[in-house]
Structure formats: structure tokens, C-alpha cells
Design a protein around this motif. Sequence first.
Motif, PDB file in Angstrom:
ATOM      1  N   ARG A 547     -52.187  40.023   4.400  1.00 49.81           N
ATOM      2  CA  ARG A 547     -52.831  38.976   5.191  1.00 49.81           C
ATOM      3  C   ARG A 547     -53.386  39.574   6.478  1.00 49.81           C
ATOM      4  O   ARG A 547     -52.791  40.473   7.068  1.00 49.81           O
ATOM      5  N   PRO A 550     -53.002  34.777  10.981  1.00 44.24           N
ATOM      6  CA  PRO A 550     -51.742  34.025  10.926  1.00 44.24           C
ATOM      7  C   PRO A 550     -51.752  32.998   9.793  1.00 44.24           C
ATOM      8  O   PRO A 550     -52.811  32.542   9.358  1.00 44.24           O
ATOM      9  N   PHE A 551     -50.564  32.650   9.343  1.00 45.09           N
ATOM     10  CA  PHE A 551     -50.386  31.686   8.255  1.00 45.09           C
ATOM     11  C   PHE A 551     -49.831  30.396   8.851  1.00 45.09           C
ATOM     12  O   PHE A 551     -48.789  30.396   9.500  1.00 45.09           O
ATOM     13  N   ASN A 584     -39.215  32.001  11.299  1.00 45.65           N
ATOM     14  CA  ASN A 584     -40.171  30.996  10.840  1.00 45.65           C
ATOM     15  C   ASN A 584     -39.510  29.807  10.150  1.00 45.65           C
ATOM     16  O   ASN A 584     -39.930  28.672  10.357  1.00 45.65           O
ATOM     17  N   VAL A 613     -46.965  31.744  11.098  1.00 49.71           N
ATOM     18  CA  VAL A 613     -46.349  33.041  10.820  1.00 49.71           C
ATOM     19  C   VAL A 613     -47.353  34.111  11.239  1.00 49.71           C
ATOM     20  O   VAL A 613     -48.501  34.098  10.792  1.00 49.71           O
ATOM     21  N   VAL A 615     -49.155  37.835  11.562  1.00 49.79           N
ATOM     22  CA  VAL A 615     -49.520  38.812  10.536  1.00 49.79           C
ATOM     23  C   VAL A 615     -48.392  39.820  10.344  1.00 49.79           C
ATOM     24  O   VAL A 615     -48.067  40.204   9.210  1.00 49.79           O
ATOM     25  N   PHE A 618     -45.569  38.274   8.304  1.00 50.39           N
ATOM     26  CA  PHE A 618     -45.880  37.658   7.023  1.00 50.39           C
ATOM     27  C   PHE A 618     -45.230  38.330   5.817  1.00 50.39           C
ATOM     28  O   PHE A 618     -44.757  37.626   4.915  1.00 50.39           O
ATOM     29  N   TYR A 622     -43.073  36.182   3.284  1.00 53.29           N
ATOM     30  CA  TYR A 622     -43.422  36.103   1.861  1.00 53.29           C
ATOM     31  C   TYR A 622     -42.199  36.383   0.992  1.00 53.29           C
ATOM     32  O   TYR A 622     -41.929  35.656   0.025  1.00 53.29           O
TER      33      TYR A 622
END
Length: 838
Positions: A547, A550-551, A584, A613, A615, A618, A622
Motif C-alpha cells: 500500500r 493510509p487505509f 489500530n 492505518v 502505510v 499496514f 493486514y
Amino acid sequence: MLKSLFTVVFSFLFISLNFAQIKKTSTPNWVEIQTYASEPNIDLDEVTQGTLILLYDQQTQVDSEENYFKVVTKITENVGIQEASSINISFDPSYQNLSFHEIDIIRNGQTISKLNSSEFQTIRQELDAENYIYDGSLSAVTHISDVRVGDIIAYSFTRKGYNPIHKNYFAEYYNLDNSHPIGKINIKINSKNKLEVKSFKNQLKFKETFNNNKYTYSLLEENISATHFEDNTPSWFLDANFIEIGNYKSWENLIDWGVQLFKVKDNLSTSLLKKIKEIDKENNTKGQKIEATLRFVQDEVRYLGLENGISAYKPSSPNKVYNQRFGDCKDKSLLLVTMLNQMNIEAYPVLVSTYLKKTVTNLLPNPAHFNHCVVKVIDGNEGERWYDPTITNQGGTFNKVVFPDYRFGLVLKKGNKGFEEIFPFAENTIDITDNYILEEVGKGAILKITSVYSEAEADNIRFYFKNNSIINIQKEFEKFYSDYHANIKSLGKPEYTDNLKTNTFTINETYKIDSIWQPSYMENQIGVDFTPYTITNVLSMPSKIERETPFELSYPITRSHTINVELPEEWNVDEDNFNLSSPNIFYDFDVLYNKSKNILTLKHLLKIQKDFVSVAEFPAFYNDLKKLDSELNYNISYNIGGSSTSTGSALKYLGIFVFICFLIFFTWLAFKLYHYDVTPKIESYYQENKPIGGWLILIGIGLCISPIRVFMDLLNTEVYLNGDWLVYFGGADFSFSIGLLLIIETIFNAAVLVFLPLIILLFIKKRSSFPKVYAIFLIVYFVFIVADSFIATALTGVNSLTSVEENQLIKSFISTGIIIPYLLLSERVKETFIKRYQ
């Protein structure tokens, strides 16, 4: 910026017959004419929707309030004709004039003028009407006739006039990234005063010059590639070449401007004063007065925005809003502030950005950055309270009313110099308890559900119940649960209790499930899955671990889901606990069993710790989700022979996991193999883009059937997909040699499942590597099944192959012997599969 110029609006509310505001004029003499290339040096594979933007030109005269635009588009496919031939330019007639300078078709080097003011229509469009916001803007719309593929459409126009509410202030921003490639972008701003400039991503910057007593800011870029944006990127993350320019000196400067806008100059009306005195008299404490006033403005003054001209920024007077009983966010906020101030309660309007959130503090001062207005109140104990007067039917006392996660606000108070941070206090909990009463094994069950919604979740579900009939809600709920239990039926309308003081909303439901037991993947076994749907609805597994942005996470939320299962008999259950804690998310899962009552209890708790989240975080996030995903679904199973189990053998699940790891590994190899390229020998007599035909059609049909056949064979064998291959390897009845053979077979089956789809893809794309790759695959496949058959026969002590196995080997030998020479020698194959990897 670009999207608004190229999107055709299909739905409109009002149509006007005359277009007096449009003029046909020559290009202003201050404009610098830009050239463009009809064949720009860009990757044509990035072109979408059948159009290529050759030029986007925007030039601005700040002091004369003029904005010149020119757009040149080339039609590359027939699907692009519809969009390119329709021109739609918006403007606000209360302070803007619109002049068109050209609408041309350039075809084979010849220019055909299509500018005819009589063919324009003025159309009133309300793009935000579904949110009850009407801005009063008009669109100049015309449709160009006789447009063809290969034509270049060029049009230019000037909008003159700025919203007078800004007085001498100027602020603009440019998002120079686009999902389409662009041949050339030109931006130019002229101003007698020096402007502030700020760039994000720092790849594109304005050049500043000073000549003839004026400042010029210019940017010229050519051959700009398309930008590809990641899913689930927070709206506040500016992952773009974003440039701002303006003459606001500071946020304090903008606050002072806002304070003047929200100043109430008229005396309050008799009717409004009467309402204020009524609230003041009926409530004793400041908290009660705040709550009563908030409820009135939220629930009795409906939301409706008439935001044309200066009304886009300046609120209507409290007298007007009170009398008409409607207003937009700034109207309702000013009414709330005015009523509270009249009761000697300190309150201020607050500008917020619902999408930029924390990022707004890093931008240049610009009123356009704010899309919402709320209220800050200082209660009797000098505590800070934040309220959104546009939300209706909120529960909770004055000090517990939920405020959305807007994060930062610009409080319009004289003397303020910048932003104030707003910390969300709510957890927004949904607490679900599912009670399953299972009948005898193999039969149905009764499901009783109690759902407790708190804070913002209570506000949301309360709104849902007020806007829908109970009958429709009953049907929607039944449909929702049918995704988890196919044979489910509601036994009555949902019953609910709404506690406004505590802001909790409780729902009770009862369902009958026929045949809750389903066949298991194990032979002679049935089972039931229990899923915490409130958690699975919040978390979704990202598609990949890599990624660049950010998520985004839903925040702040808490989900508690308890599943009680009243079992029909004593069960073999291993109590367990799984816990996952990270920056998170926090997740806790407990498996409990009450032997005296035969009740299985599954307790899930999820808390989202923050709104995104990073980078760097991540990859760990995940992996956490993968672990969590493996724990969410709980299965109880029953051997039809008579014994019950919980989640099964650890070795079996390890076997499934290892098989999946093999699949992932071979997927990676397949991805590498997809890049493998073969240089084809192309003869001069070859037909261009030769279609797949002849015997290749039969090969293609066989290829497409092969993955289905292989997968069905695996389902029938079961030993690989359900993990039993590892159980057999560790069993006492099997030798090491047989276990090793099972491992090799598992690896081979995983490879076949992955590489067959790859070969099909190479076939469909007519890649030059297909004949060689498929030939090698056939050889390896045949050699393996021959070797595997004879080795297995030898290890198990069987003297000969079965007739089925013999027939399979014979068919494989014949097909391999025919297909491979055809793939490697046929002229049709050589002429068809010539496409290289790009």
C-alpha cells in the motif's frame, strides 16, 4: 477541477427558455493563446471512455475577476462521442456572466465552427438536491452536431465575476492529478498584489514573476500520465499534485471575515423572543436550556439550503429562519447561537470540513475548504460542548450528545487565531446477543436477537425506524439474516425501546430457522456456522498487502457480539481465548461452555482504535486481519455416526493452511510467468490480429473445462482441500513414503489449480508465450500422473492400475501427443499467438 468540466449532467430540475447571460465574444486580449499537440507523447493504453484531453488551459485575471478556460479533447473511440459533443458549463447568474469564444471541430486539419448562441439552453441544475441544498446555479448547455471518431473538439469561454461576499479576497486551488492522461496543462494567474502559494506532493509548482506592476503565477506541464488512486484512502489524505493560491494572510484573517458574516444586525422578532423566553422559563439549568434549544433547532427547523450568490456563505437572519422553519447548516447554527446568547449562554458558529478533517489545518486560508457549519457552546461549568444542529432526533443529555468526528473547527470568535481540535468522546457501540435454541441434531432452531445501539449508532437506527414502516423493517431484517441462514423466517414484528436520555435503542427479534444444519466438507458430517455479523460488516480484508496511502477505518466504533447456543445434547467443546491488540484494532474472542446447561457461548469484542492505518503499519495490520478472519467463524459439527465435535483436528486445519500457502506461492510464480515473453517470428503474409479459430477453438474449450474438472476431482477426493492429507501423513496407518507422496500430490494439485487459469489467460490474450507454456504444462502433467500412478500402486501393494486409471492415462497420452505438435508446428498457432507482453 477537471472533472466538473468534462462530466455531462443527466438530471436537471428546472429548464429556462432564454439564455441572456451568455455572450458570443472574441478571446480576451490578455489571454496567452496556447498551442497543443494532436498526438501527445503519452501512453494511449491509459486513455479511457474514448476521449483524450489534449489541452486544459485556465487563465485568471484576479483584479478584473475574469476566468478564461479552454479545453481541447480528441475522440479516440465511438464511446467518447456522447461526452465530447456535449458542453455543459455552470455559473451563478446572481454575480457571473458567461462568454463563449469558440466551439470548433478540427477534422483532417480543417476547422469547423460550431459556436451558435441560439443553440444554447440555460438549465438550472441542482446536483445536491437529494440533500435539500439548492445553489441556484445555471448551466449553459449545447450539443455539437456531426461529431465523429478522430475529431478534435475545442471550446473556450470566460466566466466574469466573483462572489461579492469575498470582497477583495481571492483564493483558489488546483488538483492537477486526474484519472485521465492529459497532453498539456496550462495554469496562469495575474494579480496586482502578491499571492501566497502552497504545493502538495511538490512535483508541480507555480513559477512566480513580476512585470509591469503585476505578479504572474504560471504552471505549464505536458504529457501528464493518468493517476491511479487506491481504494479506502481517507478523504483527508491529499494524494495528488494539489496547489493552492490566495491572498488571505492568516486564519485569523479568515476568522474575522467569518465573524462579520455571522453578525446579527437586526433586532430579534417578537415571535423569536417569545420562543427564547419560553425555553428559558421552562428550564432551570444552563444544561437544560442548551438541550431544549438544541432539540428545537434540530427537530423543528428542517434542513433546506437555498445557497445562491452570497447565500452560499452568508447565513440568513435568525428571524427569517425561525419564521420559515427551515435553513441550511449555517442558518441553523446562527439561530442556535443567537437563541443561546440571548439566554446569556456563550456560543459561537464553527466552520468545519467533513472530508478534509485534520488536513485542513495544513492548507492556506480559504473559505471553500469548509463545507459545514456547527456550534461550540460553553456551558455553566466552563465545559466545551460541540453540537451539529443539522442532525435530527439525537438522544442524550446536553453533555452526552454525540458530535461527529470532524476533528478540527474554526471557531468564529473575535480574537481567535486558528483551529481548535475536537476530540470524539463516543464509542458508538452496537451490542448484539444472539440466542440459538437448537432442536435435535439435523433439525431447525429458534433464534432470539437482542440488539442495543448506543450514541451515534442509536441516532442512526432511530432515524431508520422513523423513516421506514415496521413491516418494511421486518422484511429488511429477515433478508439480512437470510445471508447467514437460508431457511429463516421472522416470527413477528421487531419490538423496540427508545431511551432518549441514555441515547440507547434496543430491538428484540425472534426467528425460526428450518434445517439450520448443513452438510460439512467431511464425509458423513453435518455442522452449523456461527458468524458475528456486526464485526464482519465493519472489517473487510484488503486485496493486497502492499500500500502507498493510509487505509481508512470506521472510527470511533465498538462492536460487542455474544452468541449463545443451547445445544440439544452434551457437546465436545474446548474452551478457548483469542486476543489481538494493535495500535489500530483491539479484538477479543472467548469460547465458553456450560456443561450443566449444554450452552455454548461465543463472545466477540471489537474496538477500532483510530481512524486510519498508516502505510508503515499496514503490513502488520493486514496480518492481524488475516488472524482475526480465521477466528470469526465458529463451527460445530456432528458425525452422523453419532459424535459431536467443535472446530476439528489441529492437524487438519494445519493441512488446509499449508495447502493455501502452496496456492499463494504458485500464484506468485504464475505472476512471474505471466511476464515471461517470447519473441515471435512474424511473416509478412500473416493476417493482422488473426482470430482464434480452427482446432484452436477445441483447445480453448478444453482449456476452459479443465479447471472445473480438476476442481471437481479435488472435491470428490477431498483429502487435499479439507486438510486431511496432513492427518493421513501423521496417522499410524501410513508410512513415511505414503505421507511424502501425499505432500508431493498436494503441491502438484495446488500448482495445477493456479497455472491452468494462467494458461487460459495467455490463450485469451493470444500471448506469444502461450504455445510454449502450454506444451511444457502438458508434458509435466502427463509425466507426473504416470509416475504418481505407478508409485502409488507400488507403495500400496496393489498389483495393477484400475480400468479408470488406465483409461485416464491413455486419454492423457493421446491428447498430449496430438496437442503438443500442433502447438509447436502449426502455422495457424504461430500466426495467432504473436502478442508480446506490454
